[in-house]
Scaffold this motif. Structure first.
Motif, PDB file in Angstrom:
ATOM      1  N   CYS A 140      -3.884  -4.614  -3.181  1.00 50.93           N
ATOM      2  CA  CYS A 140      -4.971  -5.435  -2.654  1.00 50.93           C
ATOM      3  C   CYS A 140      -5.953  -5.783  -3.778  1.00 50.93           C
ATOM      4  O   CYS A 140      -5.987  -5.084  -4.787  1.00 50.93           O
ATOM      5  N   ASN A 175       0.873  -1.174   0.000  1.00 44.05           N
ATOM      6  CA  ASN A 175       0.000   0.000   0.000  1.00 44.05           C
ATOM      7  C   ASN A 175       0.905   1.217   0.000  1.00 44.05           C
ATOM      8  O   ASN A 175       1.787   1.321   0.865  1.00 44.05           O
ATOM      9  N   ALA A 227      -2.408   0.537  -4.349  1.00 37.02           N
ATOM     10  CA  ALA A 227      -2.436  -0.626  -3.468  1.00 37.02           C
ATOM     11  C   ALA A 227      -2.467  -1.887  -4.313  1.00 37.02           C
ATOM     12  O   ALA A 227      -3.029  -1.898  -5.409  1.00 37.02           O
ATOM     13  N   ASP A 250      -9.327  -5.573  -3.994  1.00 39.91           N
ATOM     14  CA  ASP A 250     -10.533  -4.768  -4.259  1.00 39.91           C
ATOM     15  C   ASP A 250     -10.273  -3.289  -4.571  1.00 39.91           C
ATOM     16  O   ASP A 250     -11.133  -2.637  -5.154  1.00 39.91           O
ATOM     17  N   LYS A 251      -9.127  -2.740  -4.152  1.00 41.86           N
ATOM     18  CA  LYS A 251      -8.749  -1.332  -4.406  1.00 41.86           C
ATOM     19  C   LYS A 251      -9.740  -0.317  -3.818  1.00 41.86           C
ATOM     20  O   LYS A 251      -9.781   0.836  -4.249  1.00 41.86           O
ATOM     21  N   ILE A 252     -10.552  -0.764  -2.872  1.00 39.27           N
ATOM     22  CA  ILE A 252     -11.523   0.147  -2.258  1.00 39.27           C
ATOM     23  C   ILE A 252     -10.796   1.317  -1.586  1.00 39.27           C
ATOM     24  O   ILE A 252     -11.248   2.452  -1.631  1.00 39.27           O
ATOM     25  N   CYS A 253      -9.634   1.017  -1.011  1.00 42.74           N
ATOM     26  CA  CYS A 253      -8.862   2.043  -0.313  1.00 42.74           C
ATOM     27  C   CYS A 253      -8.394   3.147  -1.262  1.00 42.74           C
ATOM     28  O   CYS A 253      -8.351   4.321  -0.894  1.00 42.74           O
ATOM     29  N   PRO A 270      -8.287  -5.931   3.021  1.00 49.20           N
ATOM     30  CA  PRO A 270      -7.395  -7.064   2.733  1.00 49.20           C
ATOM     31  C   PRO A 270      -6.026  -6.926   3.416  1.00 49.20           C
ATOM     32  O   PRO A 270      -5.507  -7.890   3.974  1.00 49.20           O
ATOM     33  N   CYS A 305      -8.206  -0.332   4.110  1.00 50.32           N
ATOM     34  CA  CYS A 305      -7.870  -1.427   3.210  1.00 50.32           C
ATOM     35  C   CYS A 305      -8.079  -2.710   4.009  1.00 50.32           C
ATOM     36  O   CYS A 305      -7.203  -3.111   4.776  1.00 50.32           O
TER      37      CYS A 305
HETATM   38 ZN   LIG Z   1      -7.033  -1.870  -0.385  1.00 53.99          ZN
END
Ligand SMILES: [Zn+2]
Lengths: 336, 126
Positions: free
Chosen positions: B82, B66, B80, B84-87, B104, B102
């Motif tokens: 991860c 990240n 990131a 899902d990339k929601i962060c 994950p 994040c």
């Molecule tokens: Zn993330």
């Protein structure tokens, strides 16, 4: 001699001032990941550190017991084998879930696992609109009549699977509040992935202030509630959703249709001393919509209060929250 | 001798009170102090208002890196690894907004005080 006496009095006064300031500031907090979200716990007072550790252990224990995704959990085994000899916690929680199913006329349902899976709302799955055929097949397995509880023996009908996501955090929050009380913590703030629970009052004796997220803008709020010793839980279509062909599909599935609930609401916030009920009802009332929820409220105003935000951004609150809710927006009051 | 002792004792009491008072005042005034957490433990605390030079912080989690970007008054998850990339999609951390999370990689970026004038906010973290 006289000097020594005066000195010791002064010394003790300063020491007492010091300690009261220390005690006021004595605070323990913990932030950790469980139940697929962030848990944040803050407790005040002398016993707060050990109480917070105990609460963290309890939440992790319940997560391992109730998770749909953890292969060692009782719920995972029940979904796989359709029959288990369950622990006391699981039995208690399932019985409560069945009661909420009846109370909400089926709007709150823990048998949505096959539907939620079809829509891809589990981590590792792709979110998508399922075919009508898939939805029809999943709908056949849905409903509390497919769960059978005989003492500790729990059995499910073929193809029925459970998801306690709409109630497990509430149960964990109740257990946490109980641990705090047993440890003599009279002031604490718990947030289990946005499920808020306050214990007692703030350390200075005033009410806790809990803001309700604006469904249209996370950085704003619909209003605040002044509360003590209560749970405040919000279910909203804004919390998890995806877009396909210009349509927005959210995660709160209506088991009548198999589609995301279209009840005219953007979010429902339930206020109750009963954390588990608050959690379950926030989902249940969201599916039921404003009108049916108001009827349920008039018969159960001693159990809970609620704040509704409609698709047209109107705000409605139940009349038992009139002295607790404040907002810069206009709002209507639902009389019981 | 007696008077001097009294002066010393009283003035030290005044100083102790003043320090405590300042501590209490300081801890309750709104600020832009941000905490970066990984797996529940604090990685770094930053006052965004006192940041002068842009910089990045790299964290390693279960699903890779990240990269957090910080400039004056601003913090965001720049990239990131991860799933899902929601962060990253969250954008910058806003006053009154939800924390950058994040799941994950178990990273949380949040204000240390709650700047929206309430003690907690419901339904925010999901
Ligand atoms: Zn993330």
């Amino acid at each position: 001699m006289n000097f020594m006496r005066k000195f010791s009095i002064l010394f003790m006064t300063v020491a007492v001032l010091f300690c009261s300031a220390c005690d006021f500031d004595s605070k323990a907090d913990s932030e950790f990941f469980a139940m697929d979200t962030i848990m944040s716990i803050t407790a005040y007072g002398s016993n707060s550190q050990s109480a917070v550790s105990a609460a963290e252990n309890e939440i992790n224990r319940l997560d391992k017991l109730l998770s749909v995704q953890n292969e060692n959990s009782e719920i995972f085994k029940l979904n796989r084998d359709k029959s288990i000899n369950a622990s006391a916690d699981t039995v208690t929680l399932l019985k409560r879930a069945m009661n909420f199913y009846t109370l909400t006329d089926g709007a709150f349902d823990i048998t949505t696992e096959p539907l939620t899976r079809a829509w891809g709302f589990y981590s590792g799955l792709e979110k998508r609109v399922p075919s009508q055929n898939e939805i029809d097949n999943a709908l056949k397995t849905v409903g509390a009549e497919h769960i059978n509880i005989d003492n500790k023996n729990i059995t499910l009908d073929e193809n029925t699977s459970l998801d306690l996501g709409g109630i497990a955090k509430g149960y964990a929050s109740a257990k946490t509040a109980q641990i705090f009380k047993e440890n003599g913590v009279s002031s604490a703030l718990i947030s289990l992935g946005g499920n808020v629970r306050v214990v007692g009052s703030k350390p200075d004796g005033s009410d806790w202030s809990v803001a309700i997220t604006d469904p249209d803008d996370n950085s704003k709020q619909v209003g605040t509630l002044a509360v003590r010793d209560t749970a405040v839980v919000t279910s909203g279509s804004y919390q998890r959703y995806f877009e396909e062909n210009g349509h927005i599909y959210h995660h709160i599935i209506d088991t009548e249709t198999g589609y995301p609930a279209q009840s005219g609401l953007k979010s429902v916030t339930v206020v109750s001393e009963d954390d588990t009920l608050a959690d379950a009802l926030s989902t249940g009332l969201f599916v039921m919509g404003l009108e049916k929820s108001s009827k349920l409220y008039s018969k159960n105003s001693a159990l809970f209060g609620a704040v509704f935000v409609t698709d047209k951004n109107e705000i409605y609150i139940t009349d038992n929250l009139e002295n607790r809710f404040s907002s810069q927006h206009k709002f209507e009051v639902i009389e019981r | 001798m007696k008077t001097r002792t009294w002066i010393i004792i009283l003035s030290s009491a005044v100083i102790v009170c003043a320090v405590l008072w300042m501590f209490i005042l300081n801890s309750s005034s709104p600020s832009k102090i941000v905490g970066i957490y990984q797996d529940g433990s604090l990685v770094e605390k930053i006052d965004l208002n006192s940041v002068t030079d842009e910089r990045e912080i790299t964290l390693n989690g279960k699903f890779g890196k990240n990269i957090i970007f910080i400039s004056h008054g601003h913090i965001e998850m720049k990239s990131a690894e991860c799933p899902d990339k929601i962060c990253v999609k969250h954008g910058a951390l806003e006053i009154g907004g939800t924390p950058i999370v994040c799941l994950p990689n178990k990273v949380v970026i949040q204000f240390e005080e709650t700047p929206y004038g309430a003690d907690a906010k419901t339904g925010a973290a999901e």
